[in-house]
Design a protein around this motif. Structure first.
Motif, PDB file in Angstrom:
ATOM      1  N   GLN A  87     120.599  86.736  -3.195  1.00  0.00           N
ATOM      2  CA  GLN A  87     119.829  87.993  -3.301  1.00  0.00           C
ATOM      3  C   GLN A  87     118.737  88.056  -2.234  1.00  0.00           C
ATOM      4  OE1 GLN A  87     120.284  90.462  -6.083  1.00  0.00           O
ATOM      5  NE2 GLN A  87     122.228  89.391  -5.906  1.00  0.00           N
ATOM      6  N   LEU A  88     119.148  87.812  -0.987  1.00  0.00           N
ATOM      7  CA  LEU A  88     118.154  87.696   0.090  1.00  0.00           C
ATOM      8  C   LEU A  88     117.592  89.053   0.505  1.00  0.00           C
ATOM      9  CD1 LEU A  88     119.949  85.148   2.464  1.00  0.00           C
ATOM     10  CD2 LEU A  88     118.248  84.680   0.685  1.00  0.00           C
ATOM     11  N   LYS A  89     116.321  89.019   0.952  1.00  0.00           N
ATOM     12  CA  LYS A  89     115.685  90.220   1.480  1.00  0.00           C
ATOM     13  C   LYS A  89     116.292  90.598   2.824  1.00  0.00           C
ATOM     14  CE  LYS A  89     111.388  88.399   0.047  1.00  0.00           C
ATOM     15  NZ  LYS A  89     110.119  87.956   0.578  1.00  0.00           N
ATOM     16  N   GLU A  90     116.727  89.581   3.565  1.00  0.00           N
ATOM     17  CA  GLU A  90     117.269  89.800   4.909  1.00  0.00           C
ATOM     18  C   GLU A  90     118.293  88.713   5.201  1.00  0.00           C
ATOM     19  OE1 GLU A  90     114.919  89.885   8.653  1.00  0.00           O
ATOM     20  OE2 GLU A  90     113.468  90.984   7.421  1.00  0.00           O
ATOM     21  N   MET A  91     119.146  88.949   6.189  1.00  0.00           N
ATOM     22  CA  MET A  91     120.057  87.897   6.631  1.00  0.00           C
ATOM     23  C   MET A  91     119.311  87.045   7.655  1.00  0.00           C
ATOM     24  SD  MET A  91     123.919  88.135   8.179  1.00  0.00           S
ATOM     25  CE  MET A  91     124.511  89.396   7.082  1.00  0.00           C
ATOM     26  N   TRP A  92     118.526  86.088   7.173  1.00  0.00           N
ATOM     27  CA  TRP A  92     117.654  85.288   8.041  1.00  0.00           C
ATOM     28  C   TRP A  92     118.453  84.585   9.125  1.00  0.00           C
ATOM     29  CZ3 TRP A  92     113.223  87.195   7.179  1.00  0.00           C
ATOM     30  CH2 TRP A  92     112.865  87.609   5.896  1.00  0.00           C
ATOM     31  N   LYS A  93     117.802  84.362  10.247  1.00  0.00           N
ATOM     32  CA  LYS A  93     118.464  83.694  11.369  1.00  0.00           C
ATOM     33  C   LYS A  93     118.668  82.210  11.074  1.00  0.00           C
ATOM     34  CE  LYS A  93     115.634  85.608  14.545  1.00  0.00           C
ATOM     35  NZ  LYS A  93     114.929  85.767  15.787  1.00  0.00           N
ATOM     36  N   SER A  94     119.507  81.576  11.842  1.00  0.00           N
ATOM     37  CA  SER A  94     119.741  80.142  11.709  1.00  0.00           C
ATOM     38  C   SER A  94     118.428  79.385  11.938  1.00  0.00           C
ATOM     39  CB  SER A  94     120.779  79.708  12.748  1.00  0.00           C
ATOM     40  OG  SER A  94     120.502  78.386  13.180  1.00  0.00           O
ATOM     41  N   PRO A  95     118.010  78.538  10.976  1.00  0.00           N
ATOM     42  CA  PRO A  95     116.778  77.766  11.172  1.00  0.00           C
ATOM     43  C   PRO A  95     116.848  76.913  12.437  1.00  0.00           C
ATOM     44  CG  PRO A  95     117.531  77.559   8.915  1.00  0.00           C
ATOM     45  CD  PRO A  95     118.607  78.287   9.654  1.00  0.00           C
ATOM     46  N   ASN A  96     118.031  76.354  12.694  1.00  0.00           N
ATOM     47  CA  ASN A  96     118.146  75.509  13.888  1.00  0.00           C
ATOM     48  C   ASN A  96     117.881  76.310  15.151  1.00  0.00           C
ATOM     49  OD1 ASN A  96     119.396  74.062  11.719  1.00  0.00           O
ATOM     50  ND2 ASN A  96     120.116  72.631  13.259  1.00  0.00           N
ATOM     51  N   GLY A  97     118.364  77.552  15.170  1.00  0.00           N
ATOM     52  CA  GLY A  97     118.115  78.413  16.324  1.00  0.00           C
ATOM     53  C   GLY A  97     116.632  78.710  16.475  1.00  0.00           C
ATOM     54  N   THR A  98     115.961  78.986  15.342  1.00  0.00           N
ATOM     55  CA  THR A  98     114.524  79.289  15.377  1.00  0.00           C
ATOM     56  C   THR A  98     113.726  78.076  15.868  1.00  0.00           C
ATOM     57  OG1 THR A  98     114.813  80.831  13.539  1.00  0.00           O
ATOM     58  CG2 THR A  98     112.575  80.031  13.936  1.00  0.00           C
ATOM     59  N   ILE A  99     114.062  76.911  15.330  1.00  0.00           N
ATOM     60  CA  ILE A  99     113.330  75.693  15.700  1.00  0.00           C
ATOM     61  C   ILE A  99     113.571  75.368  17.180  1.00  0.00           C
ATOM     62  CG2 ILE A  99     113.171  73.201  15.292  1.00  0.00           C
ATOM     63  CD1 ILE A  99     114.024  73.893  12.324  1.00  0.00           C
ATOM     64  N   ARG A 100     114.821  75.535  17.605  1.00  0.00           N
ATOM     65  CA  ARG A 100     115.154  75.229  18.998  1.00  0.00           C
ATOM     66  C   ARG A 100     114.420  76.183  19.945  1.00  0.00           C
ATOM     67  NH1 ARG A 100     121.158  75.044  19.357  1.00  0.00           N
ATOM     68  NH2 ARG A 100     120.993  77.215  19.927  1.00  0.00           N
ATOM     69  N   ALA A 101     114.305  77.440  19.540  1.00  0.00           N
ATOM     70  CA  ALA A 101     113.621  78.412  20.398  1.00  0.00           C
ATOM     71  C   ALA A 101     112.146  78.044  20.545  1.00  0.00           C
ATOM     72  CB  ALA A 101     113.775  79.814  19.827  1.00  0.00           C
ATOM     73  N   ILE A 102     111.532  77.538  19.476  1.00  0.00           N
ATOM     74  CA  ILE A 102     110.106  77.186  19.536  1.00  0.00           C
ATOM     75  C   ILE A 102     109.898  75.897  20.327  1.00  0.00           C
ATOM     76  CG2 ILE A 102     108.121  76.450  18.132  1.00  0.00           C
ATOM     77  CD1 ILE A 102     109.093  78.541  16.031  1.00  0.00           C
ATOM     78  N   LEU A 103     110.739  74.908  20.085  1.00  0.00           N
ATOM     79  CA  LEU A 103     110.570  73.626  20.788  1.00  0.00           C
ATOM     80  C   LEU A 103     111.216  73.646  22.180  1.00  0.00           C
ATOM     81  CD1 LEU A 103     111.172  71.015  17.934  1.00  0.00           C
ATOM     82  CD2 LEU A 103     108.998  71.770  18.887  1.00  0.00           C
ATOM     83  N   ASP A 104     112.030  74.645  22.451  1.00  0.00           N
ATOM     84  CA  ASP A 104     112.703  74.787  23.746  1.00  0.00           C
ATOM     85  C   ASP A 104     113.539  73.547  24.056  1.00  0.00           C
ATOM     86  OD1 ASP A 104     113.402  75.730  26.256  1.00  0.00           O
ATOM     87  OD2 ASP A 104     111.572  75.018  27.218  1.00  0.00           O
ATOM     88  N   GLY A 105     114.206  73.045  23.038  1.00  0.00           N
ATOM     89  CA  GLY A 105     114.825  71.735  23.207  1.00  0.00           C
ATOM     90  C   GLY A 105     116.316  71.746  23.466  1.00  0.00           C
ATOM     91  N   THR A 106     116.830  70.559  23.681  1.00  0.00           N
ATOM     92  CA  THR A 106     118.258  70.325  23.857  1.00  0.00           C
ATOM     93  C   THR A 106     118.742  69.450  22.711  1.00  0.00           C
ATOM     94  OG1 THR A 106     118.069  70.450  26.235  1.00  0.00           O
ATOM     95  CG2 THR A 106     119.970  69.249  25.376  1.00  0.00           C
ATOM     96  N   VAL A 107     119.955  69.732  22.224  1.00  0.00           N
ATOM     97  CA  VAL A 107     120.512  68.958  21.131  1.00  0.00           C
ATOM     98  C   VAL A 107     121.414  67.837  21.677  1.00  0.00           C
ATOM     99  CG1 VAL A 107     122.051  69.056  19.132  1.00  0.00           C
ATOM    100  CG2 VAL A 107     120.402  70.889  19.528  1.00  0.00           C
ATOM    101  N   PHE A 108     121.172  66.628  21.208  1.00  0.00           N
ATOM    102  CA  PHE A 108     121.986  65.467  21.574  1.00  0.00           C
ATOM    103  C   PHE A 108     122.759  65.022  20.343  1.00  0.00           C
ATOM    104  CE2 PHE A 108     118.483  65.735  24.401  1.00  0.00           C
ATOM    105  CZ  PHE A 108     118.956  65.331  25.631  1.00  0.00           C
TER     106      PHE A 108
END
Ligand code: NAP
Ligand code: MG
Length: 401
Positions: A87-108
């Motif tokens: 029963q979500l208010k919104e279709m929230w974005k992928s947390p991993n995408g949000t975290i990656r955008a903030i940290l500007d990181g690369t996944v290993f």
């Protein structure tokens, strides 16, 4: 027995479904009895993300930036069905995408190897870590279906009015056309993350593109890596006894297959997408794949590469004792504790991380494991529930303590 002390908290990002259950058990059975665990806790469970308008995800990423080390549980990326289910208010974005955008990181991503589960490629003896550039190229393309004869051009109009124009093709009939881009800043961040992670894990770094064919686009990637290596990393690599090695993607593939493993392979976005699935499959199981997000500033977020294991969770809710594999999540914790220990100069915390991993591998190597691994195991396997598996690991930590 006194517990191991921590000085700086770990950023703890809790998650969803079966992995959330495992998360609690891992802390309770494998960590808290031995470590005076200090965390700054963020509940990224879907319900709480919804309640906070996803602010909790942003807060957790900012905390990771502040403290430098985070450990994350798998989380649901909502789709239409999840919006209904929760029963979500919104279709929230992928947390991993949000975290990656903030940290500007690369996944290993790297597989965990155990005796008795053999990689499909016979020569592989050590893990191969894939670093995938996660911005641009074909993932942010613009495409046109060409209806018929006509001229295609590539045009750049600068903010200063300067124009660069290149012919692409003179179409005689129908076809397709695509435009792609990437950014010096993003490629540099990717390169920094790769060099940092190679130093942090003392492994050689390979990087591959197709610069002989893509003489400007791919060549830019090659040049940025080479420049940063010369300016900032060559000396550090030489001191650490590791090497940086650039080659063409097709040559890299041939070398990877012939290799023993034990290095990091940095790939452009598409190559990384394809190659990480190949490497993961050839090493055995998604449940044995670790993942760490490394920012260009050297911040680390550890997690398992798999999802929340929904099917097992629904069975768990029915009262069934599932045999879900907790190994990648345990290694997310050990990776984060070890890194925290390194950053804070706490040798006993680092030693505990080693002990936790060794106890886990020893348990499997002695034949006790979850069902998914038992299916791949060559030899007599004792397939147990998640809780029994965790109890066996706890006994081994205690015995070695
Ligand atoms: P999944 O959770 O990785 O599970 C897919 C299947 O792989 C499972 O049903 C199970 O097979 C097997 N599996 C995966 N991990 C396992 C483990 N630790 N132990 C035993 N078996 C394991 O992928 P999914 O079902 O596609 O996605 C479920 C949810 O996870 C989705 O909501 C998705 O958004 C989320 N997700 C999150 C992340 C993340 O946070 N990084 C990543 C991927 C997906 P059997 O059922 O045959 O036993
Ligand atoms: Mg893929």
């Amino acid at each position: 027995m006194s517990k191991i002390r921590m000085t700086t908290p770990l950023v703890e990002m809790d998650g969803d479904e079966m992995t959330r259950i495992l998360w609690g058990w891992i802390k309770e059975m494998l960590i808290e009895p031995f470590v005076d665990l200090r965390t700054e806790y963020y509940d990224l469970g879907l319900k709480h993300r919804d309640e906070t308008g996803d602010q909790v995800t942003i807060d957790s990423a900012n905390a990771a930036e502040k403290y430098g080390v985070a450990v994350k549980c798998a989380t649901i990326t909502p789709n239409a069905q999840r919006v209904e289910e929760y029963q979500l208010k919104e279709m929230w974005k992928s947390p991993n995408g949000t975290i990656r955008a903030i940290l500007d990181g690369t996944v290993f991503r790297a597989p965990i190897l155990v005796n008795g589960v053999h990689p499909t490629v016979r020569t592989w003896k050590k893990p191969i870590t894939i670093a995938r550039h996660a911005y641009g190229d074909v993932y942010r393309n613009t495409e046109i279906r060409i209806p018929g004869a006509g001229k295609a051009e590539l045009v750049f109009t600068g903010d200063d009015g300067q124009e660069i124009r290149q012919p692409v093709f003179q179409f005689r009939g129908a076809g397709v056309l695509q435009g792609m881009h990437n950014l010096d800043a993003s490629i540099s961040s990717f390169a920094h993350s790769c060099f940092q992670y190679a130093l942090s894990t003392r492994q050689d770094l390979w990087f591959s593109t197709k610069d002989t064919i893509s003489k400007i686009y791919d060549h830019r990637f090659k040049d940025i890596f080479a420049e940063l290596y010369e300016q900032e990393y060559r000396q550090k690599f030489e001191q650490a006894g590791i090497t940086y090695f650039y080659t063409l993607i097709d040559d890299a593939v041939a070398r990877v297959i012939r290799s023993e493993g034990g290095f990091i392979w940095a790939c452009k976005n598409y190559d990384g997408d394809v190659m990480s699935d190949m490497i993961a499959t050839a090493f055995g199981s998604l449940a044995m794949m670790t993942s760490v997000l490394v920012s260009p500033n050297g911040q680390f977020e550890y997690e398992a590469a798999h999802g929340t294991v929904t099917r097992h969770y629904y069975r768990y809710l029915q009262g069934e004792e599932t045999s879900t594999n907790p190994v990648a999540t345990i290694f997310a914790w050990s990776g984060a504790l070890r890194k925290r220990g390194e950053m804070d100069g706490l040798t006993d915390l680092q030693a505990f991380a080693d002990r936790l991993e060794k106890a886990t591998l020893d348990t499997i190597n002695s034949g006790t494991m979850t069902k998914d691994l038992a299916l791949l195991y060559e030899g007599e396997a004792n397939a147990v529930t998640s809780r029994v598996f965790l109890e066996e690991i706890a006994k081994r930590i205690q015995a070695g303590a």
